[in-house]
Design a protein around this motif. Structure first.
Motif, PDB file in Angstrom:
ATOM      1  N   LEU A  99     -33.032 -26.211 -12.405  1.00  0.00           N
ATOM      2  CA  LEU A  99     -33.667 -25.381 -13.417  1.00  0.00           C
ATOM      3  C   LEU A  99     -34.116 -26.314 -14.527  1.00  0.00           C
ATOM      4  N   GLY A 100     -35.392 -26.174 -14.926  1.00  0.00           N
ATOM      5  CA  GLY A 100     -35.892 -27.102 -15.920  1.00  0.00           C
ATOM      6  C   GLY A 100     -36.903 -26.483 -16.843  1.00  0.00           C
ATOM      7  N   THR A 113     -39.045 -23.761 -15.244  1.00  0.00           N
ATOM      8  CA  THR A 113     -39.315 -24.092 -13.835  1.00  0.00           C
ATOM      9  C   THR A 113     -38.063 -23.988 -12.983  1.00  0.00           C
ATOM     10  N   VAL A 114     -38.294 -23.730 -11.701  1.00  0.00           N
ATOM     11  CA  VAL A 114     -37.237 -23.709 -10.692  1.00  0.00           C
ATOM     12  C   VAL A 114     -37.676 -24.658  -9.582  1.00  0.00           C
ATOM     13  N   TYR A 134     -41.553 -23.931  -8.903  1.00  0.00           N
ATOM     14  CA  TYR A 134     -42.074 -22.596  -9.174  1.00  0.00           C
ATOM     15  C   TYR A 134     -41.847 -22.284 -10.644  1.00  0.00           C
ATOM     16  N   SER A 135     -42.821 -21.645 -11.267  1.00  0.00           N
ATOM     17  CA  SER A 135     -42.661 -21.206 -12.649  1.00  0.00           C
ATOM     18  C   SER A 135     -43.032 -19.736 -12.753  1.00  0.00           C
ATOM     19  N   PRO A 136     -42.265 -18.949 -13.481  1.00  0.00           N
ATOM     20  CA  PRO A 136     -42.636 -17.550 -13.702  1.00  0.00           C
ATOM     21  C   PRO A 136     -43.978 -17.403 -14.424  1.00  0.00           C
ATOM     22  N   ASP A 137     -44.505 -18.506 -14.969  1.00  0.00           N
ATOM     23  CA  ASP A 137     -45.820 -18.486 -15.615  1.00  0.00           C
ATOM     24  C   ASP A 137     -46.941 -18.625 -14.584  1.00  0.00           C
ATOM     25  N   ASN A 138     -46.657 -18.206 -13.356  1.00  0.00           N
ATOM     26  CA  ASN A 138     -47.641 -18.086 -12.277  1.00  0.00           C
ATOM     27  C   ASN A 138     -48.207 -19.402 -11.765  1.00  0.00           C
TER      28      ASN A 138
END
Length: 150
Positions: A99-100, A113-114, A134-138
């Motif tokens: 996790l970053g 980020t994951v 992967y980022s929740p920011d698409n």
């Protein structure tokens, strides 16, 4: 005769302890028995020619280590990054997660980020990584990297 008996006794004890010590060293140095405590714990790597990082492994047990990672990503501005994760497996093949955050100093924000991926670490220090962020920011960013462990 009184002098010879103690000499034989001490010689027998010293040879017996030497052979036990030698066997222990041979078993511990075997590559098949490598653990998180015996691999190289520091590494530098370059992924997709845009991400440069330093990583330190902190062994938790023989098959698991906590990973601390810092570096930068060359994007429109240069983005500093930091990550905390786990590395498991061994002695050469590992699975790593983390996790970053990628910080954006110009806009005053960042991206959470994951990371998940595969890590090959040779005993001589060569490092190969295949991972994805992967980022929740698409956004999803696949990464291929090489590096050196020391």
């Amino acid at each position: 005769m009184k002098r010879i008996l103690p000499f034989v006794f001490m010689l027998t004890f010293s040879l017996g302890s030497f052979s036990q010590t030698n066997q222990t060293i041979t078993v511990a140095s075997s590559e098949d028995n490598a653990t998180m405590y015996s691999i190289r714990l520091n590494s530098v790597s370059c992924e997709d020619l845009i991400m440069f990082t330093y990583q330190r492994l902190l062994p938790a047990n023989e098959k698991l280590a906590v990973s601390l990672r810092a570096g930068f990503m060359i994007w429109d501005p240069v983005l500093p990054l930091a990550e905390v994760g786990l590395v498991t497996g061994g002695p050469k093949h590992f699975f790593e997660t983390g996790l970053g955050v990628l910080l954006d100093p110009i806009e005053g924000g960042g991206f959470f980020t994951v990371r998940a991926g595969y890590r090959y670490q040779a005993p001589q220090g060569f490092l190969f990584k295949l991972s994805g962020i992967y980022s929740p920011d698409n956004f999803i960013l696949p990464l291929i990297g090489v590096g050196y462990a020391f």
